[in-house]
Design an enzyme around this catalytic site. Structure first.
Site, short mmCIF file in Angstrom:
data_model
loop_
_atom_site.label_atom_id
_atom_site.label_comp_id
_atom_site.label_asym_id
_atom_site.label_seq_id
_atom_site.Cartn_x
_atom_site.Cartn_y
_atom_site.Cartn_z
N ILE A 16 -9.32 1.41 6.02
CA ILE A 16 -9.38 0.38 4.91
C ILE A 16 -8.49 -0.92 4.88
O ILE A 16 -8.76 -1.72 4.29
CB ILE A 16 -9.18 0.85 3.33
CG1 ILE A 16 -7.86 1.58 3.08
CG2 ILE A 16 -10.29 2.07 2.93
CD1 ILE A 16 -7.40 1.92 1.85
N GLY A 17 -7.62 -0.68 6.13
CA GLY A 17 -6.75 -1.85 6.12
C GLY A 17 -5.80 -1.51 7.32
O GLY A 17 -5.69 -0.51 8.01
N ALA A 22 1.47 -0.77 10.83
CA ALA A 22 0.98 0.40 10.11
C ALA A 22 -0.63 0.19 10.01
O ALA A 22 -1.09 -1.01 9.93
CB ALA A 22 1.47 1.05 9.00
N ASP A 133 8.52 -10.17 1.53
CA ASP A 133 7.33 -10.51 2.02
C ASP A 133 6.27 -10.60 1.10
O ASP A 133 4.96 -10.18 1.06
CB ASP A 133 6.94 -9.33 2.93
CG ASP A 133 5.84 -9.88 3.96
OD1 ASP A 133 5.62 -11.20 4.02
OD2 ASP A 133 5.12 -8.98 4.48
#
Length: 641
Positions: A16-17, A22, A133
């Protein structure tokens, strides 16, 4: 990876991403029967201890946080060499997706999202954790509209009063703070700066700074002023703009000092924004009831007034005294009232005169005084009936000391005569503290950041070959390090092109062992080795990439093709041993082919007058066979396809 089970518990369903280090999968927790998100460290980084430590730190940092606006961490583990983190699965989209499609967002919605992010940061900062971030990509929005902050991938717990020092530029260039851009110290105020960028983007539809590369964006964060968001979107309330500009101050001391402080302002603005839609009703007085009227109480007749007949001579005298005293008080009171009325009328007249004069002050055009010396500027302003006020001093690379940098109002504006014009005065060019920084030995991009962070510019870049300095690294600079220079000075750089190139030799036909020695001698590196069947001897180089004659530099990799042999041809020859002489004679068969000249392929004693057959294996288009008997040539045969 799809279909596999991590830790004998988490069944991977779909990807999903993914991020820089990672990949995120949707998975099912077989024990609890719920959907979760699993972040798995990319295999590229499994051999890098630094990345693994940073990945584990993400889990440790985020797992200590428990807040409705922060993605929860459930588990962390390692199986079959895969490091992973199990997180709350958020069914929604990122804030970046929303901004791309809908920006600029309604201000009320943008403020609501911002204060939820700020609320999450307040909780993290109270636990001594800095995100570092914050960007729309790391903000998830649930289907119910709740904000979820994720990806503490470069977060680090702060111990005591020690701040986090990155050592390198991290985060995303469009959203990180000036201190992150210069690779300096970061703390909670860096997160608030990034949140300010996110809020700026939500209400304007654009980030504060754009550039051709992350480095150019970083330099703008360090040096350029932010365009006020209201100049892009006039519908933004002033209070919201003030919040944004305060978070985007270059100096951390000028920003909000804590998330709690910023959160208070965001909630206050959000509440005020919501109040704009409310309807207020003024209560009326009940029918027949009049509101109180100012002006005091009504006078009534005193006891023993005119209708009182019970008075005597003494009473009449007393009444006369009281009347006289009353008349005196009335006269004094009338005088005071008269003076009061006169004062009010006079004051009113003066006020009318003052207002009339103020309203009828003539307008004058503001002259241009930018670039003039303060004395000349004062004369020019006085000539128009204007004053001046110095509001600031600033360094300027080209405007001399005590000359005007800026004025407000601007030249040509119409103002009332007598107004003060605000001036910013030049302190002249600023000299770089500590002199020119030393950028020799630095990569050109790093050198550019160091120079421009110091207020200097990269001047002429000359490239030269160098045996000692790698390509794209600075060999020398002019002016030299430590030289006292003004801000804005151009620093010329000599940058290495690496070692001077030379023509690649032809290695074909040589053995692999010999070619390896030659590569080392010439400073080249062995690339990939490919083996193919060929007519050449096994272990012989039969091809190379780049081809012979190509310009190469020391350190370049050379790919080689090596023969496995195996492509031989066979032919049977007939040999007759001559009679006479000795009973047994020495027979030799010599072969000349692709592999060599006059190689002995057969040698044995045979009886004189006898004969035999021998199978010759040869390589190439043709071969030559010579038969010797006791050293004397008996015959020659050419073999071909």
């Amino acid at each position: 990876m799809i279909g596999s089970v991590l830790g004998e518990r988490y069944e991977i369903i779909e990807q999903i991403g993914g991020g820089g280090m990672a990949v995120v999968f949707k998975a099912r927790d077989k024990f609890l029967g719920r959907q979760v998100a699993v972040k798995v460290l990319k295999t590229d980084f499994l051999g890098d201890d630094n990345f693994v430590r940073r990945f584990r730190r993400e889990a440790q940092a985020a797992a200590s946080l428990s807040h409705p606006n922060i993605v929860a961490i459930y588990d962390v583990g390692e199986t079959k060499g895969f490091h992973y983190i199990v997180m709350e699965y958020v069914d929604g989209r990122t804030l970046k997706d929303k901004v791309r499609k809908e920006a600029p967002l309604p201000v009320g919605e943008a403020v609501r999202i911002a204060w939820q992010i700020c609320d999450a940061l307040e909780h993290a900062h109270q636990n001594r954790i800095i995100h570092r971030d914050i960007k729309p990509h790391n903000i998830l929005l649930t289907s119910e509209g709740r904000v979820k902050v994720t990806d503490f991938g470069i977060a680090r717990a702060v111990g005591g009063a020690t701040l986090v020092h990155t050592g390198t530029i991290m985060g995303s260039a469009h959203y990180f703070s000036p201190e992150q851009a210069r690779g300096g110290f970061t703390d909670e105020k860096s997160d608030l700066y990034s949140l300010g960028v996110v809020l700026y983007e939500m209400v304007t539809g654009r980030v504060p700074f754009e550039g051709e590369s992350p480095i150019s964006v970083a330099i703008k964060h360090l040096q350029e002023r932010v365009i006020p968001p209201r100049s892009i979107n006039p519908g933004i309330p002033e209070k919201v703009e003030r919040i944004i500009l305060k978070t985007l101050e270059k100096d951390p001391k000028a920003r909000y000092q804590s998330a709690s402080e910023m959160l208070k302002d965001l909630i206050e603005v959000h509440e005020e924004f919501n109040e704009d839609t409310r309807v207020y009703h003024r209560p009326d007085y009940p029918a027949g009831v009049m509101p109180p009227v100012p002006g005091g109480v009504k006078e009534t007749d005193p006891p023993g007034g005119p209708d009182n007949e019970n008075h005597d001579t003494n009473g009449n005298a007393a009444n006369q005294d009281r009347k006289q005293q009353g008349r005196r008080r009335f006269s004094v009171g009338r005088l005071v009232a008269f003076m009061l009325v006169a004062f009010i009328l006079g004051g009113t007249g003066y006020g009318i005169w003052w207002i009339d004069n103020w309203l009828n002050v003539p307008n004058v055009e503001v002259p241009k005084v930018e670039g003039l010396h303060i004395v000349e500027a004062q004369k020019r302003l006085a000539g128009r009936g204007l004053g001046y006020k110095i509001v600031n001093h600033a360094y300027h690379p080209t405007i001399e000391v005590n000359h005007i940098i800026r004025q407000d109002p601007e030249p040509g504006d119409l103002v009332k005569k007598g107004r003060d014009i605000e001036l910013v005065i030049s302190d002249g060019p600023k000299f770089v503290e500590g002199g020119t920084p030393d950028v020799t030995g630095e990569h050109l991009q790093v050198a550019t950041i160091k120079l421009e962070t110091s207020g200097l510019l990269v001047g002429k870049v000359t490239r030269e070959y160098s045996e000692d300095v790698p390509a794209e690294y600075v060999i020398s600079q002019n002016p030299r390090a430590g030289t006292s220079v003004k801000e804005g000075t151009e620093i010329d750089l000599v940058v290495s092109k690496g070692p001077e190139p030379f023509e690649l030799p032809d290695f074909t036909g040589e053995t692999l062992a010999n070619v390896r020695q030659r590569l080392v001698q010439q400073g080249l590196r062995e690339g990939t080795i490919t083996r193919e069947k060929s007519e050449a001897l096994p272990g012989t180089v039969i091809g190379q990439e780049p081809p012979p004659g190509t310009p190469v530099q020391k350190g370049d990799r050379i790919n080689l093709v090596v023969s496995e042999g195996g492509l031989t041809k066979k032919e049977t020859i007939f040999v007759k041993v001559p009679e006479g002489g000795r009973t047994f004679k020495l027979v030799k068969i010599l072969l000349t082919d692709y592999r060599g000249t006059d190689r002995v392929i057969y040698q044995a004693w045979h009886r004189a007058g006898g004969s035999f057959e021998w199978v010759v294996e040869w390589v190439g288009d043709q071969a030559r066979v010579v038969v010797l008997v006791d050293g004397v040539k008996q015959g020659e045969q050419i073999l071909s396809e």
